[in-house]
Scaffold this active site. Sequence first.
Site, PDB file in Angstrom:
ATOM      1  N   ASP A  60      -8.872  -9.345   1.114  1.00  0.00           N
ATOM      2  CA  ASP A  60      -8.276  -8.815   2.999  1.00  0.00           C
ATOM      3  C   ASP A  60      -8.343  -7.703   3.144  1.00  0.00           C
ATOM      4  O   ASP A  60      -7.528  -6.811   3.933  1.00  0.00           O
ATOM      5  CB  ASP A  60      -6.539  -9.646   2.750  1.00  0.00           C
ATOM      6  N   HIS A 103       3.228  -6.014   0.302  1.00  0.00           N
ATOM      7  CA  HIS A 103       3.103  -6.442  -0.941  1.00  0.00           C
ATOM      8  C   HIS A 103       1.788  -5.827  -1.722  1.00  0.00           C
ATOM      9  O   HIS A 103       1.390  -5.063  -1.130  1.00  0.00           O
ATOM     10  CB  HIS A 103       2.262  -7.659  -0.611  1.00  0.00           C
ATOM     11  N   ASP A 168       4.072 -10.936  -3.143  1.00  0.00           N
ATOM     12  CA  ASP A 168       5.472  -9.641  -2.045  1.00  0.00           C
ATOM     13  C   ASP A 168       5.789  -8.702  -2.904  1.00  0.00           C
ATOM     14  O   ASP A 168       6.458  -9.626  -4.055  1.00  0.00           O
ATOM     15  CB  ASP A 168       6.409 -10.799  -1.260  1.00  0.00           C
ATOM     16  N   ASP A 198       2.596  -1.339   7.459  1.00  0.00           N
ATOM     17  CA  ASP A 198       2.112  -2.631   7.753  1.00  0.00           C
ATOM     18  C   ASP A 198       3.669  -3.687   7.289  1.00  0.00           C
ATOM     19  O   ASP A 198       4.129  -3.403   7.374  1.00  0.00           O
ATOM     20  CB  ASP A 198       0.657  -2.948   6.862  1.00  0.00           C
ATOM     21  N   LEU A 203       9.223  -6.470   5.460  1.00  0.00           N
ATOM     22  CA  LEU A 203       9.532  -5.643   4.995  1.00  0.00           C
ATOM     23  C   LEU A 203      11.228  -5.306   5.271  1.00  0.00           C
ATOM     24  O   LEU A 203      11.214  -5.362   3.960  1.00  0.00           O
ATOM     25  CB  LEU A 203       8.635  -3.845   5.445  1.00  0.00           C
ATOM     26  N   GLU A 205      12.641  -7.580   6.213  1.00  0.00           N
ATOM     27  CA  GLU A 205      13.489  -8.818   5.903  1.00  0.00           C
ATOM     28  C   GLU A 205      14.027  -8.626   3.993  1.00  0.00           C
ATOM     29  O   GLU A 205      14.894  -9.021   3.787  1.00  0.00           O
ATOM     30  CB  GLU A 205      12.541 -10.101   6.546  1.00  0.00           C
ATOM     31  N   GLU A 238       4.297  -1.594  12.224  1.00  0.00           N
ATOM     32  CA  GLU A 238       3.847  -3.030  12.839  1.00  0.00           C
ATOM     33  C   GLU A 238       4.773  -4.065  12.877  1.00  0.00           C
ATOM     34  O   GLU A 238       5.247  -4.348  12.101  1.00  0.00           O
ATOM     35  CB  GLU A 238       3.203  -3.376  11.900  1.00  0.00           C
ATOM     36  N   HIS A 303      -7.520  -4.687  14.717  1.00  0.00           N
ATOM     37  CA  HIS A 303      -8.534  -5.520  13.861  1.00  0.00           C
ATOM     38  C   HIS A 303      -7.658  -6.530  13.179  1.00  0.00           C
ATOM     39  O   HIS A 303      -8.164  -7.340  12.378  1.00  0.00           O
ATOM     40  CB  HIS A 303      -8.286  -4.639  12.224  1.00  0.00           C
ATOM     41  N   ASP A 304      -7.402  -7.653  13.628  1.00  0.00           N
ATOM     42  CA  ASP A 304      -6.510  -8.430  14.091  1.00  0.00           C
ATOM     43  C   ASP A 304      -6.341  -9.461  14.881  1.00  0.00           C
ATOM     44  O   ASP A 304      -7.089  -8.676  15.548  1.00  0.00           O
ATOM     45  CB  ASP A 304      -4.692  -8.753  13.345  1.00  0.00           C
TER      46      ASP A 304
END
Length: 540
Positions: A60, A103, A168, A198, A203, A205, A238, A303-304
């Site tokens: 990824d 994660h 996670d 990221d 994060l 939650e 983010e 980048h997404d």
Amino acid sequence: MRPLWYRNAVIYQIDPTLFRDNNGDGCGDLPGITERLDYIRGLGCTAIWLMPFYRSPFKDAGYDIADHLAVDPRFGDLTDMVALLEKAEELGIHVIAELVVQHTSTEHPWFQEARRDRNSPYRDFYLWADEPDDSIEPIFPTIEDSVWTWDDEAGQYYRHLFYHHEPDLNLENPRVIEHIERIMAFWLRLGVSGFRIDAASHLIEQAGGGDPEKGYWLLEHIRDFVTLRRPEAVVLGEIDVEPEQYMDYFGEGDRVTLLLDFWINNYFFLALARGQGEPLHKALLRQPEPPRRAQYAIWMRNHDELDLERLSDEEREEVMQTFAPDPDMRAYNRGIRRRLAPMLDGDERRLAMAHAVFFSLPGTPILRYGEEIGMGDDLSREERLSVRTPMQWSNEPSAGFSCAPPERLVVPVIDTPPFDYPSVNVYAQTLRNDSLLAKTGNMVRTRIGLREIGEGRCCPVEVDQPAVFAVRHDADSTVLMLANLSDQDVRVAVRDDDLEDFVDLLADRDYEQPTGHPLRLHLGPYGYRWLRRKQQLFGG
């Protein structure tokens, strides 16, 4: 008080894999970035955001981290990172690193220890279940069927909001937080100027056991930890939520320093799709003012995929039909997997106008590598990989990205028109005073000199032309910024009572000076103008 460097910064986003290959193995590396820092500084940018360079199996793009304290061998080693940081400091460039702690990779030693033994201290580093709870939707619904995957060795399901190879972390576990502190301390000591967090909303939650209200403590903890060790360092989050929730992530200026602004990004593209300024005007009015020591971070493409979840269903489909009419141009039922230049048909006038709108928005701009020359995409690559292709430096083989044979490149270069590397590259545009690169550089350098944008207050300006986006930035002086989103000449009347006696600072071409009250201006097709009052021309 010492100025906050990020107020008037422009950040350049770099993918280490794809920016510049220094050793000829076909993969970008840290020495390649160091070698091109002069180019970035010459463009006018004052900071870089490095995408992951940590040890990883790279399933990824490096966000699946196997060791947060090691440079992946494909990029070099720690001495190469130190050399990059030293050269950046010499040039006055801040370096922002990724902090990916929502994660890890399944190959991380923590996860390997956790899966082997239920009694391992690492078992509680992750989230496990005997029976999966499918009430949570996966982030990539077209790729992953569930956020739970069975692990034979562990004898349980583990949770992963993203891909199944990215389990996670349990952020309620104090020992996990201690390890995150070690990661931050290590890179801060080496000299980074902060972190991009990221998946920050996820994060929070996880830190709150599923309740974001109970998880904001983690942002405060990260901000405290970072600023106590390096006061000028930033925490860039983010955070893709509704604008009414932004203040929860800013806190009282004690949570994120910079908040990645998905809301404005979505309405930027709705404005481009309609050729009208109104969507952006309305979006700005709904957005809360950040605390004194915090700010938004803005971008055009990253980048997404271009995630359009902040738009209504009708608005999203309108943008999709305009910029991604082919289903293959779309991703995850919510976004567009194209670069900006193909979306705007490679029209340099329109691209320059889009850049002018972007740089006129409040917040810290983030310019992704290649955006300054109008790079294209490769839709033959899966999912988000379509917008992740090597930087096009020249018309030399492999775009000047690498001297390796084409078959050894980690990712193929774009070699089909109209965005092929012989046609679109840095070298060719450096030779043209009217190129997108030249215009983007002028915008970056001019914007950095406009302290009104970094320190002042931004307000939309009422004009009598729907195609025109207009804003003003006020500190103890005023900057007026306009852009014509249409392909037609327009004459604009600016209705604000106190806007008069302005002169151009930057424009797409020479215009007659604005006159009268209300202030009247001319804008050509896809034209743009940045202006300041005559008596304030050399202020700041």
